[in-house]
Scaffold this active site. Sequence first.
Site, PDB file in Angstrom:
ATOM      1  CB  THR A  75      -9.955  24.555  -6.989  1.00  0.00           C
ATOM      2  OG1 THR A  75     -10.079  23.551  -6.489  1.00  0.00           O
ATOM      3  CG2 THR A  75      -9.462  24.825  -8.644  1.00  0.00           C
ATOM      4  CG  LEU A 159     -20.802  23.949  -6.791  1.00  0.00           C
ATOM      5  CD1 LEU A 159     -21.219  22.853  -6.256  1.00  0.00           C
ATOM      6  CD2 LEU A 159     -19.711  24.364  -6.620  1.00  0.00           C
ATOM      7  NE  ARG A 234     -12.504  32.017  -6.560  1.00  0.00           N
ATOM      8  CZ  ARG A 234     -12.843  30.948  -6.355  1.00  0.00           C
ATOM      9  NH1 ARG A 234     -14.142  30.765  -5.623  1.00  0.00           N
ATOM     10  NH2 ARG A 234     -12.099  30.211  -5.917  1.00  0.00           N
ATOM     11  CG  ASP A 258     -19.181  31.889   0.699  1.00  0.00           C
ATOM     12  OD1 ASP A 258     -19.300  31.622   2.761  1.00  0.00           O
ATOM     13  OD2 ASP A 258     -18.756  30.550   0.532  1.00  0.00           O
ATOM     14  CD  GLU A 263     -13.455  36.780  -0.870  1.00  0.00           C
ATOM     15  OE1 GLU A 263     -14.727  36.468  -1.088  1.00  0.00           O
ATOM     16  OE2 GLU A 263     -12.868  35.860  -0.891  1.00  0.00           O
ATOM     17  CG  HIS A 284     -14.067  32.284   0.127  1.00  0.00           C
ATOM     18  ND1 HIS A 284     -13.754  33.572  -1.015  1.00  0.00           N
ATOM     19  CD2 HIS A 284     -14.588  30.773  -0.387  1.00  0.00           C
ATOM     20  CE1 HIS A 284     -13.355  32.241  -1.640  1.00  0.00           C
ATOM     21  NE2 HIS A 284     -14.435  30.519  -1.806  1.00  0.00           N
ATOM     22  CB  ALA A 286     -19.846  27.816   0.938  1.00  0.00           C
ATOM     23  CD1 TRP A 287     -14.022  28.271   1.376  1.00  0.00           C
ATOM     24  CD2 TRP A 287     -12.750  26.511   2.040  1.00  0.00           C
ATOM     25  NE1 TRP A 287     -12.632  28.044   1.786  1.00  0.00           N
ATOM     26  CE2 TRP A 287     -12.265  27.126   2.463  1.00  0.00           C
ATOM     27  CE3 TRP A 287     -12.087  24.833   1.475  1.00  0.00           C
ATOM     28  CZ2 TRP A 287     -11.272  27.012   3.143  1.00  0.00           C
ATOM     29  CZ3 TRP A 287     -11.239  24.696   2.466  1.00  0.00           C
ATOM     30  CH2 TRP A 287     -10.612  25.820   2.805  1.00  0.00           C
TER      31      TRP A 287
END
Length: 317
Positions: A75, A159, A234, A258, A263, A284, A286-287
């Site tokens: 995204t 979300l 974020r 997360d 990162e 990170h 979760a997605w």
Amino acid sequence: MKAVFLDYESLDKKDLDFSALHAQFDELILYPATTAAEVDARIQNVDVIISNKVQIQADHMRNNPQLKLILISATGTNNVDLVQAREQGIVVCNCQGYGTAAVAQHTLMLMLNLATSFRQYDRAVQQGEWNKSNQFCLMDFPIVELSGKTLGIVGYGELGKAVAHLAQAFGMKIMIGALPNRPMAAERVAFAEMLPQVDFLSLHCPLTEDTRDLLDGAALAQMKPSAFVINCARGGIVNEPALANALRSGQIAGAATDVLTVEPPKDGNVLLDSSIPNLIITPHSAWGSVDARQRIVQQVVENVEAFKVGLVIRQVN
């Protein structure tokens, strides 16, 4: 058309199907990863670039006037110079909404882990504490029911709404927080007014100058000592040193994140200190369900198909 995918392993863990993507091109070259120094050579003579995180800078585009389309397999668009792409007539498309179910599920997973002291009980069993118990069960750590508790959500887009829907299935009450410097929408509660009322706070807003350090020391001090914080948005929305201090001092009951400000955290992070109590950190991830990652591939295919017939979708420039 000839295309190149510069960093396909950022999506694929040998569990995705790229056949539909290959079918869109006369030639598609897949590279597991690409360094900054390798970009120019790899995009020579290609019409289409697919990139997840590899930076496509202005010079890369200027050096390759044949480029027609850049497909971001994510995204966020900060890895592509959109101004240069616009000037050069290169269409840039991204992917959207692919991870809603995965991130919402991950958010509830973190909430449930905190509410049930899952990690503490799991560790106790592994360490043999249940074997030594004088009773049939261990009750050494607090267990909180989600039913009847108030969940505050900041960032009530697709979300945030998905998280609210799942939370309501557990019998939770939903409170929607207003973002700073935004017009007060219906049913929104001012952030500062919401904080003392929530039992769980879940963040799903973008990181902007208005939301950076949104949950700082002063904000955390307004929350109940029994409250939990979840950040699947974020890094930077939560002030990390302030969160560490709040957990150590018992100012709040627990937190899960997360995301971190940097990162991967190659140089460490204040939250990675194992002495911080009741903090869950996931990388990170979760997605990253296989379903969400395959959905990204499908959206990239859809973006190519639309471009071919002149009906561009998900264009960001």
